[in-house]
Enzyme design. Structure first.
Site, PDB file in Angstrom:
ATOM      1  N   ILE A  14      24.921 129.541 101.518  1.00 38.04           N
ATOM      2  CA  ILE A  14      24.911 129.079 102.914  1.00 38.04           C
ATOM      3  C   ILE A  14      24.818 127.559 102.998  1.00 38.04           C
ATOM      4  CG2 ILE A  14      22.410 129.222 103.424  1.00 38.04           C
ATOM      5  CD1 ILE A  14      25.358 130.321 105.664  1.00 38.04           C
ATOM      6  N   SER A  36      17.425 121.465  94.147  1.00 35.74           N
ATOM      7  CA  SER A  36      17.927 122.770  93.730  1.00 35.74           C
ATOM      8  C   SER A  36      17.830 122.825  92.217  1.00 35.74           C
ATOM      9  CB  SER A  36      19.379 122.933  94.199  1.00 35.74           C
ATOM     10  OG  SER A  36      19.707 124.281  94.356  1.00 35.74           O
ATOM     11  N   ARG A  37      17.334 123.959  91.685  1.00 36.06           N
ATOM     12  CA  ARG A  37      17.060 124.024  90.250  1.00 36.06           C
ATOM     13  C   ARG A  37      18.334 123.957  89.421  1.00 36.06           C
ATOM     14  NH1 ARG A  37      14.118 129.614  90.993  1.00 36.06           N
ATOM     15  NH2 ARG A  37      16.211 129.849  91.847  1.00 36.06           N
ATOM     16  N   LYS A  90      17.393 131.425 108.533  1.00 34.22           N
ATOM     17  CA  LYS A  90      16.875 132.746 108.901  1.00 34.22           C
ATOM     18  C   LYS A  90      16.806 133.628 107.664  1.00 34.22           C
ATOM     19  CE  LYS A  90      19.559 135.657 108.355  1.00 34.22           C
ATOM     20  NZ  LYS A  90      20.653 136.290 107.535  1.00 34.22           N
TER      21      LYS A  90
HETATM   22  P1  NAP Z   1      21.882 132.078  97.657  1.00 41.58           P
HETATM   23  O1  NAP Z   1      23.367 131.883  97.561  1.00 41.58           O
HETATM   24  O2  NAP Z   1      21.206 132.985  96.702  1.00 41.58           O
HETATM   25  O3  NAP Z   1      21.230 130.632  97.588  1.00 41.58           O
HETATM   26  C1  NAP Z   1      19.841 130.404  97.649  1.00 41.58           C
HETATM   27  C2  NAP Z   1      19.517 129.220  96.763  1.00 41.58           C
HETATM   28  O4  NAP Z   1      18.106 128.994  96.821  1.00 41.58           O
HETATM   29  C3  NAP Z   1      19.867 129.480  95.318  1.00 41.58           C
HETATM   30  O5  NAP Z   1      21.142 128.923  95.043  1.00 41.58           O
HETATM   31  C4  NAP Z   1      18.758 128.822  94.532  1.00 41.58           C
HETATM   32  O6  NAP Z   1      19.225 127.579  94.087  1.00 41.58           O
HETATM   33  C5  NAP Z   1      17.637 128.552  95.536  1.00 41.58           C
HETATM   34  N1  NAP Z   1      16.379 129.258  95.202  1.00 41.58           N
HETATM   35  C6  NAP Z   1      15.131 128.729  95.243  1.00 41.58           C
HETATM   36  N2  NAP Z   1      14.209 129.624  94.945  1.00 41.58           N
HETATM   37  C7  NAP Z   1      14.851 130.762  94.699  1.00 41.58           C
HETATM   38  C8  NAP Z   1      14.431 132.041  94.331  1.00 41.58           C
HETATM   39  N3  NAP Z   1      13.124 132.333  94.150  1.00 41.58           N
HETATM   40  N4  NAP Z   1      15.363 133.001  94.145  1.00 41.58           N
HETATM   41  C9  NAP Z   1      16.678 132.720  94.302  1.00 41.58           C
HETATM   42  N5  NAP Z   1      17.134 131.503  94.662  1.00 41.58           N
HETATM   43  C10 NAP Z   1      16.233 130.536  94.861  1.00 41.58           C
HETATM   44  O7  NAP Z   1      21.498 132.592  99.099  1.00 41.58           O
HETATM   45  P2  NAP Z   1      22.200 132.244 100.502  1.00 41.58           P
HETATM   46  O8  NAP Z   1      23.218 133.263 100.821  1.00 41.58           O
HETATM   47  O9  NAP Z   1      22.603 130.830 100.524  1.00 41.58           O
HETATM   48  O10 NAP Z   1      20.981 132.554 101.468  1.00 41.58           O
HETATM   49  C11 NAP Z   1      19.888 131.663 101.607  1.00 41.58           C
HETATM   50  C12 NAP Z   1      19.280 131.891 102.965  1.00 41.58           C
HETATM   51  O11 NAP Z   1      20.290 131.654 103.958  1.00 41.58           O
HETATM   52  C13 NAP Z   1      18.805 133.342 103.179  1.00 41.58           C
HETATM   53  O12 NAP Z   1      17.615 133.371 103.904  1.00 41.58           O
HETATM   54  C14 NAP Z   1      19.937 133.963 103.990  1.00 41.58           C
HETATM   55  O13 NAP Z   1      19.474 135.002 104.841  1.00 41.58           O
HETATM   56  C15 NAP Z   1      20.399 132.779 104.800  1.00 41.58           C
HETATM   57  N6  NAP Z   1      21.786 132.924 105.254  1.00 41.58           N
HETATM   58  C16 NAP Z   1      22.776 133.291 104.394  1.00 41.58           C
HETATM   59  C17 NAP Z   1      24.067 133.480 104.870  1.00 41.58           C
HETATM   60  C18 NAP Z   1      25.214 133.881 103.982  1.00 41.58           C
HETATM   61  O14 NAP Z   1      26.303 134.175 104.485  1.00 41.58           O
HETATM   62  N7  NAP Z   1      25.069 133.889 102.665  1.00 41.58           N
HETATM   63  C19 NAP Z   1      24.349 133.284 106.222  1.00 41.58           C
HETATM   64  C20 NAP Z   1      23.328 132.848 107.054  1.00 41.58           C
HETATM   65  C21 NAP Z   1      22.050 132.682 106.559  1.00 41.58           C
HETATM   66  P3  NAP Z   1      18.668 126.975  92.696  1.00 41.58           P
HETATM   67  O15 NAP Z   1      18.613 128.133  91.725  1.00 41.58           O
HETATM   68  O16 NAP Z   1      19.659 125.929  92.335  1.00 41.58           O
HETATM   69  O17 NAP Z   1      17.311 126.449  93.016  1.00 41.58           O
END
Ligand code: NAP
Length: 309
Positions: A14, A36-37, A90
């Site tokens: 996101i 970001s890690r 969110k």
């Molecule tokens: P994601 O692709 O998994 O990205 C989350 C990032 O957070 C990871 O790349 C990771 O980066 C970091 N991180 C830090 N602590 C973590 C942990 N304990 N476990 C996993 N990752 C961790 O997820 P996302 O889809 O971007 O979603 C993130 C948030 O945005 C969620 O709350 C989701 O509901 C919201 N969201 C997502 C979307 C969508 O379409 N994907 C849409 C709207 C809202 P590092 O490993 O580099 O630290």
């Protein structure tokens, strides 16, 4: 007004898809750092963790927490303590009660805390709210059905406690419903389908009502392949209002009222800039309360294991 210098924490899907382009397209705010890690962006100052970023005493005014909800509270608390404004993706947390101390910290430090609900910034939402304000509503049906393999590939956190499972997208529908319906509503019945190998539901059938007995049904399902469905249909005394494609389309008895490409995150950042300028916070937890009710009242049904590949 000086430009707000913001850091993104958690450079995942996101952050890359929405936050970075929205920040660069919004006046009054600029991307100044990343924490970001595992990921970074050329030309932007990078730290592995938020603690390292805060410890470096950079000139940063705000952080956008784009990490999974389980990581959110500790990061928000640290950022507020360091005097930063905080934007929460969110859902705003993994529990409801963890938000109270954050709201108090924002008040004490005079900083902005913004719990965002991106779907509320979809173009059909405010017109739907205005349409329904003066109407007698007879029934509401929500269908939020998508393919988890397409939208959440490799996201282990989403299946863990606090990751919400199918409520991760479902809460978007609830954020719209809580905005467009004129009265509060509450859960009366729920069935949650848990894959035998996962700690979060892959589907949820929910029944809500309100003080007038309004029937509201919601089906959230992550097993939908082919065309995806993000629809809300409201029967009223003046005909049927249909909000579809997650809030980019609105029609009344088949006549199109809104048909716009979504630009939700620009709206989020415009609002964040305004909130900071006016010294206000915006934390509405009602969508998260409905999800918590789902876990509290929902009957659990075991279904086939979910294997991603
Ligand atoms: P994601 O692709 O998994 O990205 C989350 C990032 O957070 C990871 O790349 C990771 O980066 C970091 N991180 C830090 N602590 C973590 C942990 N304990 N476990 C996993 N990752 C961790 O997820 P996302 O889809 O971007 O979603 C993130 C948030 O945005 C969620 O709350 C989701 O509901 C919201 N969201 C997502 C979307 C969508 O379409 N994907 C849409 C709207 C809202 P590092 O490993 O580099 O630290």
């Amino acid at each position: 007004m000086t430009t707000i210098r913001i850091a993104i924490v958690g450079l995942g899907k996101i952050a890359r898809d929405q936050h970075i382009p929205a920040i660069s397209g919004t006046d009054g705010i600029e991307l100044a750092a990343i924490a970001s890690r595992n990921a970074s962006i050329d030309g932007i100052v990078h730290f592995a963790t938020l603690d390292e970023l805060l410890g470096a005493k950079l000139d940063i005014d705000a952080v956008a927490l784009c990490t999974p909800p389980q990581a959110r509270h500790a990061q928000a608390a640290a950022a507020l303590k360091a005097g930063k404004h905080v934007l929460l993706e969110k859902p705003p947390g993994a529990t409801i009660s963890e938000l109270d101390p954050l709201v108090a910290a924002a008040r004490q430090t005079g900083r902005t805390l913004f719990a965002t609900w991106h779907s509320r910034f979809a173009p059909a939402v405010e017109p739907a709210r205005a349409f329904l304000a003066g109407r007698q509503i007879k029934s509401v049906v929500v269908e939020w059905k998508e393919d988890v393999r397409v939208w959440h590939p490799g996201q282990a956190w989403i299946w863990e406690p606090g990751g919400l499972g199918v409520f991760d997208p479902g809460i978007n529908a609830l954020s719209i419903l809580t905005r467009i319906l004129p009265r509060p509503f509450f859960l009366t019945e729920a069935e949650l389908s848990f894959p035998r190998n996962r700690a979060a539901p892959i589907a949820a059938d929910l029944v809500f009502s309100d003080e007038t007995g309004l029937p509201i049904r919601a089906e959230f399902d992550w097993r939908q392949t082919g065309p995806q469905t993000w629809d809300i249909r409201v029967e009223t005394d003046a005909g049927r209002l249909t909000l579809s494609s997650g809030g980019s389309h609105l029609s009344h008895d088949g006549h199109v009222l809104v048909d716009e490409k979504q630009a939700e995150y620009r709206g989020i950042y415009r609002r964040f800039v305004e909130l900071i300028a006016s010294g206000a916070s915006d934390v509405d937890l009602s969508p998260l309360v409905h999800v918590a009710d789902g876990f509290m009242l929902g009957r659990r049904r075991d279904v086939e294991p979910f294997i991603e590949v």
